[in-house]
Structure formats: C-alpha cells, structure tokens
Design an enzyme around this catalytic site. Sequence first.
Site, short mmCIF file in Angstrom:
data_model
loop_
_atom_site.label_atom_id
_atom_site.label_comp_id
_atom_site.label_asym_id
_atom_site.label_seq_id
_atom_site.Cartn_x
_atom_site.Cartn_y
_atom_site.Cartn_z
N CYS A 85 -33.16 -24.75 -44.66
CA CYS A 85 -32.29 -24.14 -43.55
C CYS A 85 -32.29 -24.72 -42.47
O CYS A 85 -33.68 -25.17 -41.90
CB CYS A 85 -32.48 -22.71 -43.34
SG CYS A 85 -31.93 -21.77 -42.07
N CYS A 141 -34.00 -22.64 -39.39
CA CYS A 141 -35.30 -22.06 -39.24
C CYS A 141 -36.37 -23.07 -39.96
O CYS A 141 -37.45 -22.78 -39.78
CB CYS A 141 -35.65 -20.46 -39.63
SG CYS A 141 -35.38 -20.33 -41.45
N CYS A 148 -29.59 -17.26 -45.20
CA CYS A 148 -31.20 -17.56 -45.16
C CYS A 148 -31.85 -16.18 -45.26
O CYS A 148 -31.44 -15.42 -44.18
CB CYS A 148 -31.29 -18.39 -44.11
SG CYS A 148 -33.30 -18.67 -43.91
N CYS A 179 -29.73 -26.73 -55.67
CA CYS A 179 -30.51 -25.79 -56.98
C CYS A 179 -31.46 -24.90 -56.11
O CYS A 179 -32.41 -25.42 -55.47
CB CYS A 179 -31.18 -26.80 -57.69
SG CYS A 179 -32.25 -25.75 -58.86
N CYS A 213 -33.89 -16.29 -42.06
CA CYS A 213 -33.27 -16.16 -40.32
C CYS A 213 -31.81 -15.65 -40.29
O CYS A 213 -31.21 -15.33 -39.13
CB CYS A 213 -33.37 -17.63 -39.58
SG CYS A 213 -32.17 -18.59 -40.38
ZN LIG Z 1 -33.06 -19.94 -41.94
#
Ligand SMILES: [Zn+2]
Length: 135
Positions: A97, A100, A48, A122, A51
């Site tokens: 995610c 976060c 990510c 996607c 984060c």
């Molecule tokens: Zn994240």
Amino acid sequence: MSYEVEKPDEQWRAELTPAEYQVLRQAGTEPAFRGEYTDTKTKGVYSCRACGAELFTSNEKFESHCGWPSFFDPKDSSAVELIEDRSHGMLRTEVRCSRCGSHLGHVFEGEGYPTPTDQRYCINSISLRLEPQES
Ligand SMILES: [Zn+2]
C-alpha cells in the site's frame, strides 16, 4: 522511505488482529484458497485493511484459480508501491500500500491470463476490506 500513514509497530500490533499483523506488517502470506475474498464476485472497492486507502476494485478482479484474490490492475497505479523482493530465493515483485507501506501480496507478469495487462496482482484477502457498491 516515508509513508503518509506511519505508526509505531506496537500501535499496528494493537490495531490489527495477529493474523492481519502477520501479513500486513510482516509480509506474511495467508494460506491458498482460505482467504475470504478468493472467489468473491461482489461489486465494490477493496481498501487497505491497515489504513483504508482504496486499492483495487471488482472491475479488475479476475478468476486466476491461484488461491488468492487476483487483479489485473490496481484502482490507480499510484495506490500501490512495487518493490523488488529477493526473499525465499526467488526474484518477485512485492506489492505494498503506497499510503501506509503495508504488505499486500505480489505481482506476476506474462502468465498468459486473458486480461488487458497480462499481470496478476496476487493479493492476500486479509490485507483488504471489501466495501460493496451501493446498488
Ligand atoms: Zn494502507
């Protein structure tokens, strides 16, 4: 809903570029075929960009020709959160995610891709950061 990593909006704004902020924090979509990881075949882990949580790996990446990096499965099913998205007059499943809460993209199902799951995560390149595998 609460996430392990939570920051005030102004902090996200300061830490991310305007383009990253627009996708990750405002559920935007980067233009098709422009993202830096669309055709990437490098082995490694995609984290990510907001984060650093590990989300996808090159093992599950496949060529969907849809214009965005596509994965048939996340690294761990708990790494991402799936949320019903009724925006833009469509019913889609948003992928976030789970650490976060940042927007990653959408997941589609039953499109007939020859993958083990018949799912296509996607994902916006700009939501991810690839850490190439040491060889
Ligand atoms: Zn994240």
